[in-house]
Write a protein that holds these residues in place. Structure first.
Motif, PDB file in Angstrom:
ATOM      1  N   LYS A   1       0.816  -1.212   0.000  1.00  0.00           N
ATOM      2  CA  LYS A   1       0.000   0.000   0.000  1.00  0.00           C
ATOM      3  C   LYS A   1       0.854   1.268   0.000  1.00  0.00           C
ATOM      4  N   ASP A   2       2.134   1.157   0.352  1.00  0.00           N
ATOM      5  CA  ASP A   2       2.983   2.339   0.470  1.00  0.00           C
ATOM      6  C   ASP A   2       4.043   2.460  -0.618  1.00  0.00           C
ATOM      7  N   ALA A   3       4.103   1.477  -1.544  1.00  0.00           N
ATOM      8  CA  ALA A   3       5.169   1.489  -2.547  1.00  0.00           C
ATOM      9  C   ALA A   3       4.740   0.701  -3.774  1.00  0.00           C
ATOM     10  N   HIS A   4       5.518   0.865  -4.834  1.00  0.00           N
ATOM     11  CA  HIS A   4       5.282   0.092  -6.057  1.00  0.00           C
ATOM     12  C   HIS A   4       6.571  -0.623  -6.455  1.00  0.00           C
ATOM     13  N   LEU A   5       6.409  -1.700  -7.199  1.00  0.00           N
ATOM     14  CA  LEU A   5       7.559  -2.495  -7.642  1.00  0.00           C
ATOM     15  C   LEU A   5       8.461  -1.693  -8.560  1.00  0.00           C
ATOM     16  N   CYS A   6       9.742  -1.945  -8.479  1.00  0.00           N
ATOM     17  CA  CYS A   6      10.718  -1.306  -9.365  1.00  0.00           C
ATOM     18  C   CYS A   6      11.105  -2.322 -10.436  1.00  0.00           C
ATOM     19  N   TYR A   7      10.914  -1.932 -11.677  1.00  0.00           N
ATOM     20  CA  TYR A   7      11.235  -2.822 -12.784  1.00  0.00           C
ATOM     21  C   TYR A   7      12.522  -2.419 -13.499  1.00  0.00           C
ATOM     22  N   ASP A   8      13.076  -1.277 -13.153  1.00  0.00           N
ATOM     23  CA  ASP A   8      14.263  -0.781 -13.858  1.00  0.00           C
ATOM     24  C   ASP A   8      15.559  -1.001 -13.082  1.00  0.00           C
ATOM     25  N   VAL A   9      15.559  -1.961 -12.170  1.00  0.00           N
ATOM     26  CA  VAL A   9      16.753  -2.264 -11.379  1.00  0.00           C
ATOM     27  C   VAL A   9      17.690  -3.109 -12.233  1.00  0.00           C
ATOM     28  N   PRO A  10      18.943  -2.675 -12.406  1.00  0.00           N
ATOM     29  CA  PRO A  10      19.893  -3.472 -13.202  1.00  0.00           C
ATOM     30  C   PRO A  10      20.034  -4.882 -12.642  1.00  0.00           C
ATOM     31  N   ILE A  11      20.183  -5.832 -13.503  1.00  0.00           N
ATOM     32  CA  ILE A  11      20.203  -7.246 -13.114  1.00  0.00           C
ATOM     33  C   ILE A  11      21.313  -7.553 -12.111  1.00  0.00           C
ATOM     34  N   TYR A  12      22.450  -6.869 -12.241  1.00  0.00           N
ATOM     35  CA  TYR A  12      23.557  -7.151 -11.315  1.00  0.00           C
ATOM     36  C   TYR A  12      23.259  -6.662  -9.893  1.00  0.00           C
ATOM     37  N   ASN A  13      22.271  -5.775  -9.704  1.00  0.00           N
ATOM     38  CA  ASN A  13      21.896  -5.334  -8.357  1.00  0.00           C
ATOM     39  C   ASN A  13      21.007  -6.347  -7.632  1.00  0.00           C
ATOM     40  N   HIS A  14      20.476  -7.310  -8.347  1.00  0.00           N
ATOM     41  CA  HIS A  14      19.596  -8.299  -7.721  1.00  0.00           C
ATOM     42  C   HIS A  14      20.345  -9.235  -6.774  1.00  0.00           C
ATOM     43  N   ILE A  15      21.656  -9.173  -6.745  1.00  0.00           N
ATOM     44  CA  ILE A  15      22.438 -10.013  -5.830  1.00  0.00           C
ATOM     45  C   ILE A  15      22.453  -9.429  -4.409  1.00  0.00           C
ATOM     46  N   TRP A  16      22.214  -8.118  -4.267  1.00  0.00           N
ATOM     47  CA  TRP A  16      22.345  -7.473  -2.963  1.00  0.00           C
ATOM     48  C   TRP A  16      21.448  -8.065  -1.875  1.00  0.00           C
ATOM     49  N   PRO A  17      20.197  -8.387  -2.136  1.00  0.00           N
ATOM     50  CA  PRO A  17      19.392  -8.977  -1.056  1.00  0.00           C
ATOM     51  C   PRO A  17      19.947 -10.302  -0.543  1.00  0.00           C
ATOM     52  N   TYR A  18      20.724 -10.993  -1.362  1.00  0.00           N
ATOM     53  CA  TYR A  18      21.292 -12.268  -0.945  1.00  0.00           C
ATOM     54  C   TYR A  18      22.610 -12.071  -0.195  1.00  0.00           C
ATOM     55  N   LEU A  19      23.356 -11.042  -0.554  1.00  0.00           N
ATOM     56  CA  LEU A  19      24.612 -10.753   0.140  1.00  0.00           C
ATOM     57  C   LEU A  19      24.369 -10.040   1.464  1.00  0.00           C
ATOM     58  N   LEU A  20      23.446  -9.093   1.480  1.00  0.00           N
ATOM     59  CA  LEU A  20      23.125  -8.319   2.684  1.00  0.00           C
ATOM     60  C   LEU A  20      21.746  -8.748   3.153  1.00  0.00           C
ATOM     61  N   GLN A  21      21.703  -9.774   3.994  1.00  0.00           N
ATOM     62  CA  GLN A  21      20.428 -10.410   4.298  1.00  0.00           C
ATOM     63  C   GLN A  21      19.653  -9.763   5.436  1.00  0.00           C
ATOM     64  N   SER A  22      20.327  -9.081   6.331  1.00  0.00           N
ATOM     65  CA  SER A  22      19.585  -8.442   7.418  1.00  0.00           C
ATOM     66  C   SER A  22      19.529  -6.927   7.192  1.00  0.00           C
ATOM     67  N   ARG A  23      18.637  -6.303   7.896  1.00  0.00           N
ATOM     68  CA  ARG A  23      18.450  -4.860   7.749  1.00  0.00           C
ATOM     69  C   ARG A  23      19.726  -4.089   8.100  1.00  0.00           C
ATOM     70  N   CYS A  24      20.432  -4.562   9.106  1.00  0.00           N
ATOM     71  CA  CYS A  24      21.647  -3.869   9.552  1.00  0.00           C
ATOM     72  C   CYS A  24      22.805  -4.018   8.579  1.00  0.00           C
ATOM     73  N   ASP A  25      22.766  -5.027   7.729  1.00  0.00           N
ATOM     74  CA  ASP A  25      23.846  -5.219   6.764  1.00  0.00           C
ATOM     75  C   ASP A  25      23.949  -4.065   5.778  1.00  0.00           C
ATOM     76  N   SER A  26      22.860  -3.378   5.549  1.00  0.00           N
ATOM     77  CA  SER A  26      22.859  -2.349   4.519  1.00  0.00           C
ATOM     78  C   SER A  26      23.111  -0.941   5.057  1.00  0.00           C
ATOM     79  N   LEU A  27      23.426  -0.809   6.314  1.00  0.00           N
ATOM     80  CA  LEU A  27      23.696   0.504   6.879  1.00  0.00           C
ATOM     81  C   LEU A  27      24.984   1.087   6.316  1.00  0.00           C
ATOM     82  N   VAL A  28      24.973   2.383   6.100  1.00  0.00           N
ATOM     83  CA  VAL A  28      26.158   3.084   5.620  1.00  0.00           C
ATOM     84  C   VAL A  28      26.520   4.137   6.662  1.00  0.00           C
ATOM     85  N   PHE A  29      27.703   4.026   7.206  1.00  0.00           N
ATOM     86  CA  PHE A  29      28.182   5.009   8.164  1.00  0.00           C
ATOM     87  C   PHE A  29      29.172   5.899   7.433  1.00  0.00           C
TER      88      PHE A  29
END
Length: 152
Positions: free
Chosen positions: A7-35
């Protein structure tokens, strides 16, 4: 394949194919933090705030409000920044919103609150700071209750 909806977002279809690996490499919410540590010279920004407050006595602002307005404008101009990953799927938020903490007083024990504020993508600087300053003032003038620390 199941239909994916939020209800708050829509699917993104223009994500480059090589970016689809990120959810598998960074599996928890804290993995994606940038300090990121950096310093900014706000001399000109403080000059702008002083001049703004002199020329707009009915709509005063402060440095923090100008910085939040800059974040809102950046997200409005670069909507890909407003994306997130949930269940290994890329989503883009439909709304332009910002949430930050406001303390009633500048003391350590002071109650604090946080509520998302929603902005128009085509909104002016005046509209943006008006929404932020109204929220800050309303929160500071609010009587402390058990609900003040509740977040939506």
């Amino acid at each position: 394949m199941a239909i994916k909806k939020r209800k708050d977002a829509h699917l993104c279809y223009d994500v480059p194919i090589y970016n689809h690996i990120w959810p598998y490499l960074l599996q928890s919410r804290c993995d994606s933090l940038v300090f990121y540590d950096t310093e900014f010279d706000v001399t000109n920004t403080m000059r702008f705030v002083r001049e703004w407050n002199k020329s707009h006595p009915n709509l005063k602002t402060r440095l923090s409000t100008v910085l939040l307005a800059a974040i809102i404008r950046t997200i409005a101009l670069r909507p890909k920044v407003n994306r997130f990953i949930a269940n290994k799927t890329f989503w883009e938020r439909d709304d332009l919103s910002l949430s930050f903490v406001v303390k009633k007083d500048l003391t350590e024990d002071s109650p604090e609150t946080s509520t998302p504020l929603y902005f128009d993508r085509l909104g002016t600087f005046e509209e943006t700071i008006s929404i932020i300053e109204k929220y800050v003032e309303d929160t500071k003038n609010q009587e402390p209750t058990a609900e003040i620390n509740k977040t939506d």
